[in-house]
Design an enzyme around this catalytic site. Structure first.
Site, PDB file in Angstrom:
ATOM      1  N   GLY A 104     -27.856  18.150  -0.482  1.00  0.00           N
ATOM      2  CA  GLY A 104     -28.191  16.670  -1.261  1.00  0.00           C
ATOM      3  C   GLY A 104     -27.391  16.962  -2.461  1.00  0.00           C
ATOM      4  N   GLU A 134       2.808   9.891  -2.981  1.00  0.00           N
ATOM      5  CA  GLU A 134       3.940  10.599  -2.861  1.00  0.00           C
ATOM      6  C   GLU A 134       4.254  11.038  -1.328  1.00  0.00           C
ATOM      7  OE1 GLU A 134       6.137  12.246  -5.251  1.00  0.00           O
ATOM      8  OE2 GLU A 134       5.142  11.739  -7.030  1.00  0.00           O
TER       9      GLU A 134
HETATM   10  C1  LIG Z   1     -29.067  10.258  -0.941  1.00  0.00           C
HETATM   11  C2  LIG Z   1     -30.336  11.122  -0.618  1.00  0.00           C
HETATM   12  C3  LIG Z   1     -31.412  10.587  -0.298  1.00  0.00           C
HETATM   13  C4  LIG Z   1     -32.441  11.519   0.037  1.00  0.00           C
HETATM   14  N1  LIG Z   1     -33.595  10.777   0.269  1.00  0.00           N
HETATM   15  C5  LIG Z   1     -34.671  11.637   0.596  1.00  0.00           C
HETATM   16  C6  LIG Z   1     -36.087  11.023   0.924  1.00  0.00           C
HETATM   17  O1  LIG Z   1     -36.230   9.928   0.746  1.00  0.00           O
HETATM   18  N2  LIG Z   1     -36.798  12.002   1.085  1.00  0.00           N
HETATM   19  C7  LIG Z   1     -36.795  13.387   1.226  1.00  0.00           C
HETATM   20  O2  LIG Z   1     -37.955  14.089   1.450  1.00  0.00           O
HETATM   21  N3  LIG Z   1     -35.686  13.789   1.081  1.00  0.00           N
HETATM   22  C8  LIG Z   1     -34.363  13.255   0.664  1.00  0.00           C
HETATM   23  N4  LIG Z   1     -33.207  13.554   0.340  1.00  0.00           N
HETATM   24  C9  LIG Z   1     -33.300  15.036   0.751  1.00  0.00           C
HETATM   25  C10 LIG Z   1     -32.367  15.584   2.025  1.00  0.00           C
HETATM   26  O3  LIG Z   1     -32.927  15.454   2.946  1.00  0.00           O
HETATM   27  C11 LIG Z   1     -31.849  17.015   1.520  1.00  0.00           C
HETATM   28  O4  LIG Z   1     -30.646  17.057   0.694  1.00  0.00           O
HETATM   29  C12 LIG Z   1     -31.472  17.510   2.897  1.00  0.00           C
HETATM   30  O5  LIG Z   1     -32.593  18.184   3.623  1.00  0.00           O
HETATM   31  C13 LIG Z   1     -30.835  19.224   2.525  1.00  0.00           C
HETATM   32  O6  LIG Z   1     -31.445  19.958   1.713  1.00  0.00           O
HETATM   33  P1  LIG Z   1     -31.011  20.574   0.377  1.00  0.00           P
HETATM   34  O7  LIG Z   1     -29.894  19.441  -0.463  1.00  0.00           O
HETATM   35  O8  LIG Z   1     -31.802  21.207  -0.317  1.00  0.00           O
HETATM   36  O9  LIG Z   1     -29.914  21.538   0.841  1.00  0.00           O
HETATM   37  P2  LIG Z   1     -30.252  22.968   1.156  1.00  0.00           P
HETATM   38  O10 LIG Z   1     -31.258  22.913   2.331  1.00  0.00           O
HETATM   39  O11 LIG Z   1     -30.138  23.779   0.117  1.00  0.00           O
HETATM   40  O12 LIG Z   1     -29.056  23.021   2.073  1.00  0.00           O
HETATM   41  C14 LIG Z   1     -27.768  23.722   1.484  1.00  0.00           C
HETATM   42  C15 LIG Z   1     -26.501  24.027   2.599  1.00  0.00           C
HETATM   43  O13 LIG Z   1     -27.052  25.028   3.472  1.00  0.00           O
HETATM   44  C16 LIG Z   1     -27.104  24.950   4.666  1.00  0.00           C
HETATM   45  N5  LIG Z   1     -28.175  25.582   5.380  1.00  0.00           N
HETATM   46  C17 LIG Z   1     -29.493  25.654   4.717  1.00  0.00           C
HETATM   47  N6  LIG Z   1     -30.367  26.535   5.632  1.00  0.00           N
HETATM   48  C18 LIG Z   1     -29.592  27.223   6.539  1.00  0.00           C
HETATM   49  C19 LIG Z   1     -29.545  27.886   7.571  1.00  0.00           C
HETATM   50  N7  LIG Z   1     -30.948  28.370   7.852  1.00  0.00           N
HETATM   51  N8  LIG Z   1     -28.548  28.179   8.283  1.00  0.00           N
HETATM   52  C20 LIG Z   1     -27.358  27.469   8.122  1.00  0.00           C
HETATM   53  N9  LIG Z   1     -27.218  26.621   7.149  1.00  0.00           N
HETATM   54  C21 LIG Z   1     -28.153  26.319   6.274  1.00  0.00           C
HETATM   55  C22 LIG Z   1     -27.348  23.398   4.555  1.00  0.00           C
HETATM   56  O14 LIG Z   1     -26.995  22.896   6.066  1.00  0.00           O
HETATM   57  C23 LIG Z   1     -26.636  22.904   3.629  1.00  0.00           C
HETATM   58  O15 LIG Z   1     -25.059  22.777   4.076  1.00  0.00           O
HETATM   59  C24 LIG Z   1     -32.396  12.883   0.152  1.00  0.00           C
HETATM   60  C25 LIG Z   1     -30.888  13.411  -0.094  1.00  0.00           C
HETATM   61  C26 LIG Z   1     -30.026  12.670  -0.585  1.00  0.00           C
HETATM   62  C27 LIG Z   1     -28.449  13.071  -0.649  1.00  0.00           C
HETATM   63  C1  LIG Z   2      -3.940   6.584  -7.344  1.00  0.00           C
HETATM   64  C2  LIG Z   2      -2.317   6.272  -6.774  1.00  0.00           C
HETATM   65  C3  LIG Z   2      -1.227   6.476  -7.646  1.00  0.00           C
HETATM   66  C4  LIG Z   2       0.052   5.975  -7.343  1.00  0.00           C
HETATM   67  N1  LIG Z   2       1.065   6.132  -8.202  1.00  0.00           N
HETATM   68  C5  LIG Z   2       2.138   5.548  -8.049  1.00  0.00           C
HETATM   69  C6  LIG Z   2       3.140   5.618  -8.987  1.00  0.00           C
HETATM   70  O1  LIG Z   2       3.210   5.908 -10.041  1.00  0.00           O
HETATM   71  N2  LIG Z   2       4.520   4.937  -8.461  1.00  0.00           N
HETATM   72  C7  LIG Z   2       4.576   4.306  -7.327  1.00  0.00           C
HETATM   73  O2  LIG Z   2       5.701   3.823  -7.278  1.00  0.00           O
HETATM   74  N3  LIG Z   2       3.651   4.193  -6.347  1.00  0.00           N
HETATM   75  C8  LIG Z   2       2.406   5.048  -6.748  1.00  0.00           C
HETATM   76  N4  LIG Z   2       1.505   4.938  -5.896  1.00  0.00           N
HETATM   77  C9  LIG Z   2       1.556   4.183  -4.444  1.00  0.00           C
HETATM   78  C10 LIG Z   2       1.778   5.270  -3.340  1.00  0.00           C
HETATM   79  O3  LIG Z   2       3.056   5.973  -3.161  1.00  0.00           O
HETATM   80  C11 LIG Z   2       1.472   4.430  -1.975  1.00  0.00           C
HETATM   81  O4  LIG Z   2      -0.005   4.081  -1.989  1.00  0.00           O
HETATM   82  C12 LIG Z   2       2.155   5.363  -0.996  1.00  0.00           C
HETATM   83  O5  LIG Z   2       3.332   5.337  -0.834  1.00  0.00           O
HETATM   84  C13 LIG Z   2       1.532   4.611   0.490  1.00  0.00           C
HETATM   85  O6  LIG Z   2       1.790   3.096   0.595  1.00  0.00           O
HETATM   86  P1  LIG Z   2       0.872   1.826   0.713  1.00  0.00           P
HETATM   87  O7  LIG Z   2      -0.377   2.183  -0.176  1.00  0.00           O
HETATM   88  O8  LIG Z   2       1.381   0.751   0.582  1.00  0.00           O
HETATM   89  O9  LIG Z   2       0.424   2.086   2.269  1.00  0.00           O
HETATM   90  P2  LIG Z   2       1.039   1.692   3.613  1.00  0.00           P
HETATM   91  O10 LIG Z   2       2.528   1.922   3.386  1.00  0.00           O
HETATM   92  O11 LIG Z   2       0.835   0.085   3.651  1.00  0.00           O
HETATM   93  O12 LIG Z   2       0.393   2.597   4.714  1.00  0.00           O
HETATM   94  C14 LIG Z   2      -0.853   2.279   5.458  1.00  0.00           C
HETATM   95  C15 LIG Z   2      -1.013   3.162   6.267  1.00  0.00           C
HETATM   96  O13 LIG Z   2      -0.055   2.990   7.509  1.00  0.00           O
HETATM   97  C16 LIG Z   2       0.664   4.281   7.568  1.00  0.00           C
HETATM   98  N5  LIG Z   2       2.088   4.212   7.799  1.00  0.00           N
HETATM   99  C17 LIG Z   2       3.042   3.326   7.135  1.00  0.00           C
HETATM  100  N6  LIG Z   2       4.199   3.092   7.949  1.00  0.00           N
HETATM  101  C18 LIG Z   2       4.039   4.180   8.839  1.00  0.00           C
HETATM  102  C19 LIG Z   2       5.047   4.538   9.947  1.00  0.00           C
HETATM  103  N7  LIG Z   2       6.345   4.361   9.840  1.00  0.00           N
HETATM  104  N8  LIG Z   2       4.465   5.500  10.999  1.00  0.00           N
HETATM  105  C20 LIG Z   2       3.226   5.798  10.857  1.00  0.00           C
HETATM  106  N9  LIG Z   2       2.469   5.377   9.909  1.00  0.00           N
HETATM  107  C21 LIG Z   2       2.757   4.435   8.952  1.00  0.00           C
HETATM  108  C22 LIG Z   2       0.579   5.044   6.487  1.00  0.00           C
HETATM  109  O14 LIG Z   2       0.933   6.463   6.599  1.00  0.00           O
HETATM  110  C23 LIG Z   2      -1.007   4.587   5.956  1.00  0.00           C
HETATM  111  O15 LIG Z   2      -1.746   5.555   6.604  1.00  0.00           O
HETATM  112  C24 LIG Z   2       0.087   5.354  -5.972  1.00  0.00           C
HETATM  113  C25 LIG Z   2      -0.880   5.139  -5.257  1.00  0.00           C
HETATM  114  C26 LIG Z   2      -2.104   5.649  -5.574  1.00  0.00           C
HETATM  115  C27 LIG Z   2      -3.323   5.520  -4.744  1.00  0.00           C
END
Ligand SMILES: Cc1cc2nc3c(=O)[nH]c(=O)nc-3n(C[C@H](O)[C@H](O)[C@H](O)COP(=O)(O)OP(=O)(O)OC[C@H]3O[C@@H](n4cnc5c(N)ncnc54)[C@H](O)[C@@H]3O)c2cc1C
Ligand SMILES: Cc1cc2nc3c(=O)[nH]c(=O)nc-3n(C[C@H](O)[C@H](O)[C@H](O)COP(=O)(O)OP(=O)(O)OC[C@H]3O[C@@H](n4cnc5c(N)ncnc54)[C@H](O)[C@@H]3O)c2cc1C
Lengths: 249, 379
Positions: B340, B363
């Site tokens: 959590g 990129e």
């Molecule tokens: C948005 C949100 C809402 C929530 N709402 C509620 C609520 O309303 N009421 C409530 O009671 N709780 C609530 N929770 C708590 C939630 O159920 C716990 O976060 C969850 O049970 C995991 O416990 P933890 O975060 O303490 O993780 P941990 O138990 O510390 O686990 C950490 C990691 O270790 C792993 N792990 C732990 N033990 C083992 C084991 N024996 N073997 C292998 N892996 C293990 C876990 O899978 C996890 O990957 C909420 C949590 C979130 C994020």
């Molecule tokens: C935080 C951030 C910073 C950026 N900074 C810059 C910047 O400084 N300058 C700049 O010029 N641009 C910048 N970009 C733009 C970035 O390079 C584009 O978002 C990227 O090239 C993808 O283009 P698009 O978002 O239009 O997605 P689209 O091209 O619309 O693609 C949508 C989806 O279709 C897939 N797809 C598209 N064509 C094909 C194909 N032929 N075959 C298979 N799959 C395809 C893509 O992989 C993607 O999953 C930035 C973007 C972000 C999010």
């Protein structure tokens, strides 16, 4: 103008300090070495003077091979040359002051800058001793420095206030936090430093001042105590403990 | 053994790590929350030579090799990925194309201040309707007295509003398709370059990404980069370097996620023992580490080839594809290991999970990298 900056290599504050088997020195294994931060203020001041009115800055350290890192860093930051005086730079402030004085004596330095104390050792002794040995003026724990024609004006930190002292160069100035904000080495500086050589000399033979007879870590802190019961009971127990044990009230 | 770094490379990496840990990492969470651009940090990075790392000293750069740049970028990304992307853009797609295609005069006028950190740079290729398919761009450059006027819209422009010079691709000939695109150095300090509000992004919150409107933005005669029609050549010339840079960014983020996860696995107790002693958590950690090590080798290898001036299209695309996809997975596992708490803003992995997500998109998306690799294989 010629400036000498004396730099000490000290263990990083994050290093887990261990006492060596002899019971009076530091176990050097696993120690991460750094330049004493107060010396960094000294070096930064020298470089600022160099940039401002022009100066030749020499960095010097007393120590072993590892102390070369301190000097390399000083070169990267802008020192023009560096000298390693091979000797024990760690324990005895008087010995170190004599070694540096023997080296600096006839070299015509107008200003010698160093930290007001070495981090960890906290002797605050080397700079003042060096000034005395050289027979020049000194100002210690300095937070502001101005240079005139052959003169200096230094603001120093004193208990509960500040003091301004003026004097004639040459002088030894020991730096305190607040004097300036040290810069990071630029990549250009780091590359240029690689081409400069560090002069290595044996430190002069000197008479010992003080000797460390024992070194001990502070006693381990006792485990904390968890108060039991509900809030009023805990508050009651806390008040009791503060009164009877800690005697704060 | 590979990689074996030179003294210079180690020195650059250590300097970057030192600065990143002391000055960049401490404010990263606060900047993520506020979205505040790290102005002072870029000032310092510039003074230290990190904004034009491979640019020769004669043009204001640090003159180090490409692998050194990649090592530094990884360290910065480890501390704050938002800072890393702006650094990467300045180095890879602002400085690099001007160094490669610029005239001597352009290098003096534009490259110097970009490389020595006086001003920042950016890259305007993407448009609202032209992303992966860059050749579909519509921004027009029309001839006027003394130069060109640019009109159109650019999207997703990193460093928008904070940078001064942008390498900008626009269409000089509407009838020539790919060959009708030219590259310009656009000065953003004119009224015709209108910066939109920064996008509300999932991650990289303190990096500024904006939509830009070009309304009769003027480019003087001597600010065309390369010849008319060379636009895509200029834009894609630095692509290998850009891709390796983003791979390095992902690598830094993933290493951070790894370190955070190991520390958490040692400290968090469930069922009477640290969760790191549960076999399933060990499986995650081991798999994360394996992918991380493999990714690191791919990135360093591609960077070494690039630094040696060798062709590295496949290697760069492979490094980007594998590293960014692995990094996304690693950060996802890191959140899982944190339970959590991994879902809370108070834990670093939550930010890493958001920051890393874009690395498989910009990129060149992962799909585009796969196309590039397959195309080379089938050639
Ligand atoms: C948005 C949100 C809402 C929530 N709402 C509620 C609520 O309303 N009421 C409530 O009671 N709780 C609530 N929770 C708590 C939630 O159920 C716990 O976060 C969850 O049970 C995991 O416990 P933890 O975060 O303490 O993780 P941990 O138990 O510390 O686990 C950490 C990691 O270790 C792993 N792990 C732990 N033990 C083992 C084991 N024996 N073997 C292998 N892996 C293990 C876990 O899978 C996890 O990957 C909420 C949590 C979130 C994020
Ligand atoms: C935080 C951030 C910073 C950026 N900074 C810059 C910047 O400084 N300058 C700049 O010029 N641009 C910048 N970009 C733009 C970035 O390079 C584009 O978002 C990227 O090239 C993808 O283009 P698009 O978002 O239009 O997605 P689209 O091209 O619309 O693609 C949508 C989806 O279709 C897939 N797809 C598209 N064509 C094909 C194909 N032929 N075959 C298979 N799959 C395809 C893509 O992989 C993607 O999953 C930035 C973007 C972000 C999010």
């Amino acid at each position: 103008m010629k400036i000498l900056v004396a730099l000490k290599q000290v263990p990083d504050t994050e290093t887990k300090i261990k006492v060596a088997a002899d019971g009076k020195s530091l176990d050097p294994a696993d120690v991460k070495w750094i330049t004493s931060p107060y010396d960094e203020y000294a070096l930064e001041e020298a470089i600022r003077i160099k940039e401002g009115k022009g100066a030749e800055v020499m960095a010097l350290s007393v120590g072993g091979d590892t102390a070369k890192d301190v000097l390399k860093n000083a070169l990267a930051l802008g020192a023009d040359s560096a000298v390693l005086l091979k000797g024990d730079g760690q324990g005895d402030a008087f010995a170190v002051a004599q070694m540096i004085a023997a080296y600096a004596k006839d070299k015509g330095f107008d200003l010698i800058l160093c930290g007001n104390k070495g981090l960890g050792g906290d002797n605050a002794a080397m700079g003042p001793m060096l000034a005395e040995l050289l027979g020049v003026a000194q100002a210690n724990v300095v937070v502001k420095l101005e240079l005139g024609e052959g003169t200096f004006k230094a603001e120093r930190e004193i208990e509960g206030g500040s003091e301004v002292v003026e004097g004639a160069l040459p002088a030894v100035i020991t730096a305190q936090k607040g004097l300036n904000e040290p810069r990071y080495a630029s990549l250009k500086g780091i590359m240029a430093a690689k081409k400069k050589t560090i002069e290595e000399l044996d430190a002069a033979a000197v008479t010992a001042g003080a000797q460390v007879s024992a070194l001990a870590l502070p006693p381990e802190r006792p485990a904390g105590r968890l108060l039991q019961g509900d809030a009023p009971a805990q508050a009651q127990a806390l008040l009791q403990a503060l009164k009877d044990e800690a005697k704060v009230f | 053994m590979f990689p074996r770094f030179t003294d210079d490379q180690t020195a650059v990496r250590d300097a970057a790590r030192d600065f990143a840990q002391s000055e960049i990492a401490p404010g990263a969470a606060a900047r993520d929350a506020s979205g505040e651009f790290a102005k002072d940090i870029f000032q310092q990075l510039g003074e230290m030579g990190f904004m034009g790392m491979t640019v020769p000293e004669a043009y204001g750069g640090a003159g180090v090799d490409f692998l050194s740049y990649i090592l530094a970028l990884e360290q910065v990304a480890y501390a704050d990925a938002s800072v890393a992307v702006a650094m990467s853009v300045n180095n890879s797609v602002a400085c690099a194309p001007i160094l490669a295609f610029g005239t001597e005069a352009q290098k003096q006028k534009y490259l110097k201040p970009l490389a020595n950190g006086e001003v920042m740079g950016g890259f305007m290729l993407t448009e609202p309707d032209a992303g992966s398919d860059a050749a579909a761009l519509k921004t027009r450059a029309t001839r006027v007295e003394g130069g060109w006027k640019l009109n159109g819209a650019k999207a997703w422009i990193t460093n928008g509003g904070v940078a001064r010079y942008f390498v900008t691709m626009a269409r000089t000939d509407p009838d020539k398709g790919k060959k009708g695109i030219s590259a310009f150095i656009l000065d953003a300090s004119q009224p015709g370059v209108v910066m939109g509000r920064p996008e509300e992004k999932m991650g990289l919150r303190s990096s500024k990404t904006v939509m830009v409107a070009l309304e009769d933005a003027f480019v003087p005669e001597d600010a065309i980069l390369g010849k008319p029609g060379d636009g895509l050549k200029v834009a894609f010339g630095g692509l290998d370097g850009g891709r390796i840079g983003i791979a390095a960014q992902a690598l830094g983020i993933a290493q951070r996620a790894m370190d955070e996860s190991v520390a958490y696995a040692k400290a968090r107790i469930s069922f009477g023992k640290p969760i790191g002693e549960h076999q399933m958590i060990q499986t995650y950690l081991a798999e994360m580490e394996a992918r991380l090590q493999a990714a690191r080798l791919l990135v360093y290898r591609a960077a070494s080839l690039k630094g040696a001036g060798r062709t590295c299209t496949v290697e760069a695309a492979t490094a980007k594809l594998f590293t960014t996809e692995s990094a996304v997975w690693i950060c996802d596992r890191a959140v899982q290991i944190h339970g959590g708490y991994g879902y809370s803003r108070e834990y670093t992995v939550e930010r890493l999970y958001r920051d890393v997500r874009v690395t498989t998109i910009y990129e060149g998306t992962s799909e585009i990298q796969r196309m590039v690799i397959a195309r080379e294989l089938l050639k």
